[in-house]
Write a protein that holds these residues in place. Structure first.
Motif, PDB file in Angstrom:
ATOM      1  N   GLU A  64       1.687   6.452  -7.203  1.00 15.89           N
ATOM      2  CA  GLU A  64       0.600   7.295  -7.705  1.00 15.89           C
ATOM      3  C   GLU A  64       0.995   8.764  -7.705  1.00 15.89           C
ATOM      4  O   GLU A  64       0.417   9.578  -8.414  1.00 15.89           O
ATOM      5  CB  GLU A  64      -0.679   7.037  -6.912  1.00 15.89           C
ATOM      6  N   SER A  65       2.000   9.123  -6.899  1.00 13.53           N
ATOM      7  CA  SER A  65       2.481  10.506  -6.941  1.00 13.53           C
ATOM      8  C   SER A  65       3.773  10.596  -7.767  1.00 13.53           C
ATOM      9  O   SER A  65       4.639  11.434  -7.506  1.00 13.53           O
ATOM     10  CB  SER A  65       2.662  11.056  -5.535  1.00 13.53           C
ATOM     11  N   GLN A 113       1.072   4.173  -2.991  1.00 16.34           N
ATOM     12  CA  GLN A 113       0.930   5.619  -2.728  1.00 16.34           C
ATOM     13  C   GLN A 113       2.058   6.418  -3.373  1.00 16.34           C
ATOM     14  O   GLN A 113       1.827   7.461  -3.986  1.00 16.34           O
ATOM     15  CB  GLN A 113       1.004   5.881  -1.226  1.00 16.34           C
ATOM     16  N   LEU A 114       3.290   5.923  -3.207  1.00 20.22           N
ATOM     17  CA  LEU A 114       4.451   6.600  -3.791  1.00 20.22           C
ATOM     18  C   LEU A 114       4.305   6.672  -5.311  1.00 20.22           C
ATOM     19  O   LEU A 114       4.495   7.726  -5.918  1.00 20.22           O
ATOM     20  CB  LEU A 114       5.747   5.859  -3.456  1.00 20.22           C
ATOM     21  N   ARG A 122       2.668   2.041 -12.693  1.00 21.74           N
ATOM     22  CA  ARG A 122       1.942   3.107 -11.989  1.00 21.74           C
ATOM     23  C   ARG A 122       2.722   4.420 -12.028  1.00 21.74           C
ATOM     24  O   ARG A 122       2.172   5.478 -12.352  1.00 21.74           O
ATOM     25  CB  ARG A 122       1.640   2.675 -10.554  1.00 21.74           C
ATOM     26  N   ASN A 135       0.825  -1.216   0.000  1.00 25.48           N
ATOM     27  CA  ASN A 135       0.000   0.000   0.000  1.00 25.48           C
ATOM     28  C   ASN A 135       0.853   1.256   0.000  1.00 25.48           C
ATOM     29  O   ASN A 135       0.549   2.239  -0.670  1.00 25.48           O
ATOM     30  CB  ASN A 135      -0.940   0.018   1.214  1.00 25.48           C
ATOM     31  N   PHE A 136       1.931   1.209   0.772  1.00 29.87           N
ATOM     32  CA  PHE A 136       2.833   2.364   0.846  1.00 29.87           C
ATOM     33  C   PHE A 136       3.495   2.622  -0.511  1.00 29.87           C
ATOM     34  O   PHE A 136       3.582   3.759  -0.970  1.00 29.87           O
ATOM     35  CB  PHE A 136       3.877   2.136   1.941  1.00 29.87           C
TER      36      PHE A 136
END
Ligand code: ADP
Ligand code: MG
Length: 314
Positions: free
Chosen positions: A166-167, A163-164, A217, A159-160
């Motif tokens: 996606e940015s 998140q990275l 991603r 999950n972490f």
């Protein structure tokens, strides 16, 4: 075009830092339908910076960074350099006495006195690095590296990383003795002119594509930022030339813009290979054009020059 027109165009190119390797190269650029861009170091600045380091084990933060930096110390990859720089700063602020030399001498080897001894180091292109520290296997790299070594990625780690990504950051996974112990987030900003150049190419009727060894991603997030809709990600180093050939299948003229050693087979396979001047010698060797200023605007300059020389002046 007359030989004189070709000579003039080559001279105009040279004055703008666009080196054209011959009349053939100059002629082909006008017909370019696809421009395939490498991501790292071509669309992006190639100056990776670690923005986050998260430990998912009981290991202390300083020890975690020492371990990762030690594993990456023999790697030439831009990601490795970013990790070493980050760890060195951490140690400097943590205990200036250990890295005092680093502060004075920049990146000289004695500034890395805090690194651990490493054995059996190997760099795995497109995946990361592997080595042994204190007899334990250490892996630093992407998901593929972890899955090939049967290191499980716990949900909270996954999950972490998502998140990275996606940015637009690259998540780097670290395992120690087959346990996933932490993640680093690395950011590599776009070149300032990148988005404008992509827009310009589309207006000229040229279709831009991005190719990268990075994950899907992150690749999509970067592509979105720069305005590219056609992306090929998780391409192994040898695969970039195959991507070029896939676009050539219907007879289209394809240009490739790249900077790295990884890019030279693709630069050679392309109808028009354009190497970024600040790139590696081997990429420059394989290319038809060298963009000395490392500015992406020169991709447009090159196509323009060819169009003007061959379509208008007859
Ligand atoms: P690119 O095509 O973007 O230049 P590479 O083929 O060099 O990318 O690498 C692809 C991916 O492999 C990287 O995004 C990274 O996840 C992983 N990788 C490669 N080398 C290293 C390294 N030294 N340390 C950590 N990860 C690495
Ligand atoms: Mg590159």
């Amino acid at each position: 075009a007359t030989p004189t027109a070709v000579m003039v165009a080559t001279g105009v190119g040279a004055n703008n830092g666009v080196l054209i390797k011959g009349g053939d190269a100059l002629e082909k650029a006008q017909k370019v339908k696809y421009v395939i861009f490498d991501k790292t170091g071509t669309l992006t600045q190639g100056k990776a910076t670690v923005t986050t380091a998260k430990v998912f084990s009981s290991m202390e933060r300083g020890d975690f960074l020492t371990l990762v930096a030690s594993a990456e110390a023999s790697s030439e990859h831009p990601l490795a350099k970013a990790i070493l720089e980050y760890a060195r700063h951490f140690h400097y602020f943590d205990d200036p006495s250990t890295t005092k030399d680093a502060h004075i001498n920049g990146l000289e080897s004695k500034s890395f006195g805090w690194l651990l001894d490493v054995s059996d180091f190997s760099a795995l292109p497109g995946q990361g690095v592997q080595c042994f520290i204190d007899g334990k296997k250490v892996l630093v790299g992407n998901r593929k590296l972890m899955s090939e070594n049967r290191v499980a990625i716990p949900d909270q780690v996954e999950n972490f990383v998502v998140q990275l990504e996606e940015s637009a950051k690259t998540g780097i996974l670290v395992s120690y003795d087959n346990d996933l112990i932490g993640v680093l987030g690395v950011s590599d900003p776009l070149k300032r002119e990148a988005a404008v150049v992509i827009e310009g190419l589309i207006k000229m009727g040229v279709h831009p594509v991005m190719v990268t060894g990075d994950n899907w991603r992150t690749a999509k997030a970067v592509a979105k930022e720069v305005g590219i809709t056609d992306v090929r990600a998780e391409v192994m180093p040898a695969g970039k030339a195959d991507v070029i050939r896939s676009f050539q299948k219907d007879g289209s003229v394809v240009a490739m813009v790249g900077d790295g050693i990884n890019d030279s087979p693709a630069l050679a396979a392309a109808d028009v290979g354009m190497a970024i001047g600040a790139g590696t010698d081997i990429a420059i060797e394989a290319a038809d054009y060298v963009l000395m200023r490392s500015n992406l605007e020169d991709v447009i300059t090159a196509i323009d020059l060819s169009r003007k020389t061959f379509s208008r002046i007859r």
